[in-house]
Design a protein around this motif. Structure first.
Motif, short mmCIF file in Angstrom:
data_model
loop_
_atom_site.label_atom_id
_atom_site.label_comp_id
_atom_site.label_asym_id
_atom_site.label_seq_id
_atom_site.Cartn_x
_atom_site.Cartn_y
_atom_site.Cartn_z
N VAL A 1 0.81 -1.34 -0.08
CA VAL A 1 -0.14 0.02 -0.02
C VAL A 1 1.17 1.38 0.02
O VAL A 1 0.50 2.22 -0.89
CB VAL A 1 -0.97 -0.14 1.10
N GLU A 2 1.83 1.16 0.97
CA GLU A 2 2.78 2.30 0.85
C GLU A 2 3.50 2.66 -0.33
O GLU A 2 3.40 3.95 -1.15
CB GLU A 2 4.00 2.18 2.10
N LEU A 3 4.05 1.51 -1.21
CA LEU A 3 4.60 1.77 -2.53
C LEU A 3 3.79 2.10 -3.47
O LEU A 3 3.94 3.05 -4.51
CB LEU A 3 5.43 0.40 -2.91
N SER A 4 2.41 1.71 -3.22
CA SER A 4 1.49 2.19 -4.44
C SER A 4 1.14 3.55 -4.41
O SER A 4 0.50 4.00 -5.19
CB SER A 4 0.27 1.36 -4.08
N GLU A 5 1.59 4.34 -3.23
CA GLU A 5 1.20 5.79 -3.09
C GLU A 5 2.33 6.49 -3.74
O GLU A 5 2.36 7.75 -3.68
CB GLU A 5 0.78 6.01 -1.76
N ARG A 6 3.48 6.03 -4.13
CA ARG A 6 4.54 6.73 -4.66
C ARG A 6 4.39 6.72 -6.22
O ARG A 6 4.03 5.91 -6.79
CB ARG A 6 5.72 6.03 -4.15
N PRO A 7 4.95 7.61 -6.58
CA PRO A 7 4.82 7.96 -8.05
C PRO A 7 5.90 7.20 -8.92
O PRO A 7 5.73 6.86 -10.18
CB PRO A 7 4.86 9.63 -8.37
N TRP A 8 6.95 6.83 -8.35
CA TRP A 8 8.01 6.19 -9.23
C TRP A 8 8.96 5.32 -8.29
O TRP A 8 9.58 5.69 -7.37
CB TRP A 8 9.00 7.49 -9.66
N LEU A 9 8.97 4.06 -8.76
CA LEU A 9 9.77 3.05 -8.02
C LEU A 9 10.84 2.49 -9.07
O LEU A 9 10.80 2.46 -10.17
CB LEU A 9 8.86 1.94 -7.78
N ILE A 10 12.01 2.27 -8.60
CA ILE A 10 13.25 1.79 -9.23
C ILE A 10 13.82 0.61 -8.57
O ILE A 10 14.09 0.55 -7.09
CB ILE A 10 14.41 2.91 -9.38
N PHE A 11 13.59 -0.65 -9.48
CA PHE A 11 13.94 -1.72 -8.70
C PHE A 11 15.42 -2.00 -9.15
O PHE A 11 15.87 -2.11 -10.30
CB PHE A 11 13.12 -3.04 -9.22
N THR A 12 16.22 -2.85 -8.04
CA THR A 12 17.43 -3.07 -8.39
C THR A 12 17.72 -4.86 -8.20
O THR A 12 18.63 -4.80 -7.17
CB THR A 12 18.70 -2.50 -7.81
N PRO A 13 17.08 -5.38 -8.93
CA PRO A 13 17.30 -6.89 -8.56
C PRO A 13 18.64 -7.43 -8.96
O PRO A 13 19.25 -7.23 -9.85
CB PRO A 13 16.25 -7.63 -9.66
N ALA A 14 19.22 -8.14 -8.11
CA ALA A 14 20.63 -8.37 -8.13
C ALA A 14 20.79 -10.15 -8.29
O ALA A 14 19.87 -10.91 -7.67
CB ALA A 14 21.39 -8.22 -7.09
N ARG A 15 21.78 -10.40 -9.02
CA ARG A 15 22.31 -11.97 -8.88
C ARG A 15 23.44 -12.09 -7.94
O ARG A 15 23.77 -11.26 -7.11
CB ARG A 15 22.63 -12.39 -10.44
N TYR A 16 24.13 -13.28 -7.99
CA TYR A 16 25.25 -13.43 -7.39
C TYR A 16 24.95 -13.11 -5.65
O TYR A 16 23.74 -13.37 -5.26
CB TYR A 16 26.27 -12.66 -7.78
N GLU A 17 25.88 -12.63 -5.17
CA GLU A 17 25.83 -12.56 -3.60
C GLU A 17 25.33 -11.20 -3.27
O GLU A 17 25.12 -10.74 -2.03
CB GLU A 17 27.05 -12.75 -2.57
N GLY A 18 24.83 -10.32 -4.31
CA GLY A 18 24.43 -9.19 -4.00
C GLY A 18 25.07 -7.83 -4.55
O GLY A 18 26.23 -8.19 -5.14
N ILE A 19 25.01 -6.61 -4.15
CA ILE A 19 25.30 -5.46 -4.74
C ILE A 19 26.39 -4.93 -3.82
O ILE A 19 25.82 -4.90 -2.45
CB ILE A 19 24.38 -4.49 -5.09
N ASP A 20 27.52 -4.23 -4.24
CA ASP A 20 28.50 -3.71 -3.45
C ASP A 20 27.70 -2.64 -2.61
O ASP A 20 27.09 -1.82 -3.10
CB ASP A 20 29.55 -2.80 -4.14
#
Ligand code: 6GU
Length: 277
Positions: A103-122
């Motif tokens: 619900v909280e995210l649905s109220e935001r105008p812009w979402l940026i997703f950073t799905p990672a592979r491996y053990e994650g992002i630095d």
């Protein structure tokens, strides 16, 4: 709402063209941009990962491709009129993704997703963008996926169906099992449709009775049965004021009662084995 997804597997996000989310895009309710992280690599092998400092198994996603990708996505979004982005970082070490967060995210105008592979992002990438925008590190459950792309699909579907006009009927999500502020967060019980008999199996008589009060009560009892069976934690978490006299009768049959040692309006717990009421 604008959604950006940066991934090394853009084709993994193809399901965003299907069903509810696909239709929301066609109708212009969702503006989705999927980006290939490797577009921001400059070596022959399009390297996005490297070995972890301090040693250990697996690989870590490098700072530069992510930093350049996010700068570019942010510049494009701002240029085309989007504002107040939030970064959603799928990770098994994130906070649990819940209906409340959807619900909280649905109220935001812009979402940026950073799905990672491996053990994650630095870590420095997340720390850097956290100085510019809210960052939500989210986990979709207690199991480990090979990457965050499936989690992006999950979060997107949960968020998209909450956007105004996406689900035909605004009432439709008011009584979702996990709707925030619902009187009691109970799991929904069984549902049936025609034919009235299938392979010798009928429909519970009450559903054919036309008696709306009895039907509502039966559904509520089914919800209580299902919730005590599959999610006893939800009953324990309920404000006892959410249970009426009939709920209490059903809960008692199922072995649940207010804590007798507890304060007057204490929460329900499961009666210990072998103890009768
Ligand atoms: Cl968001 N990512 C990965 N890789 N595994 C998960 C997860 C996310 N949520 C639960 N397990």
């Amino acid at each position: 709402m604008r959604l950006d997804v940066v991934t090394i597997f853009p084709e993994y996000l193809e399901p965003l063209n299907v069903s509810l989310v696909g239709k929301a895009r066609v109708r212009g309710q969702l503006n989705v941009h999927v980006h290939d992280l490797r577009a921001w690599t400059y070596d022959r092998h399009n390297t996005v990962d490297d070995t972890p400092y301090g040693g250990g198994p697996g690989m870590v996603m490098k700072t530069d491709p992510w930093g350049d990708a996010l700068d570019s996505v942010l510049a494009d979004g701002y240029e085309t009129g989007s504002h107040t982005p939030v970064l959603v970082v799928p990770t098994p070490s994130g906070r649990p993704f819940t209906q409340e967060l959807a619900v909280e995210l649905s109220e935001r105008p812009w979402l940026i997703f950073t799905p990672a592979r491996y053990e994650g992002i630095d870590r420095r990438v997340i720390d850097e963008y956290a100085t510019r925008m809210p960052v939500y590190e989210v986990s979709i459950g207690d199991y480990v996926l090979a990457g965050g792309e499936a989690a992006v699909l999950v979060v997107t579907e949960a968020v998209a169906r909450l956007l105004p006009g996406v689900l035909g009927n605004a009432e439709s999500h008011r009584d979702d099992s996990f709707a925030p502020g619902a009187m009691a967060n109970l799991l929904e019980g069984p549902v049936y449709t025609k034919p009235p008999e299938w392979r010798g199996r009928g429909i519970p008589d009450v559903l054919l009775s036309g008696h709306h009060g009895k039907i509502a009560r039966w559904r509520r009892d089914q919800a209580l049965m299902r919730t005590t069976l599959h999610r006893p934690d939800l009953i324990e978490r309920c404000d006892p004021k959410a249970f009426d006299k009939k709920d209490r009768e059903m809960l008692s049959i199922l072995g649940w009662a207010p804590d007798p040692e507890g304060e007057p309006h204490s929460r329900f717990w499961r009666r210990p084995e072998g103890v009768e009421e």
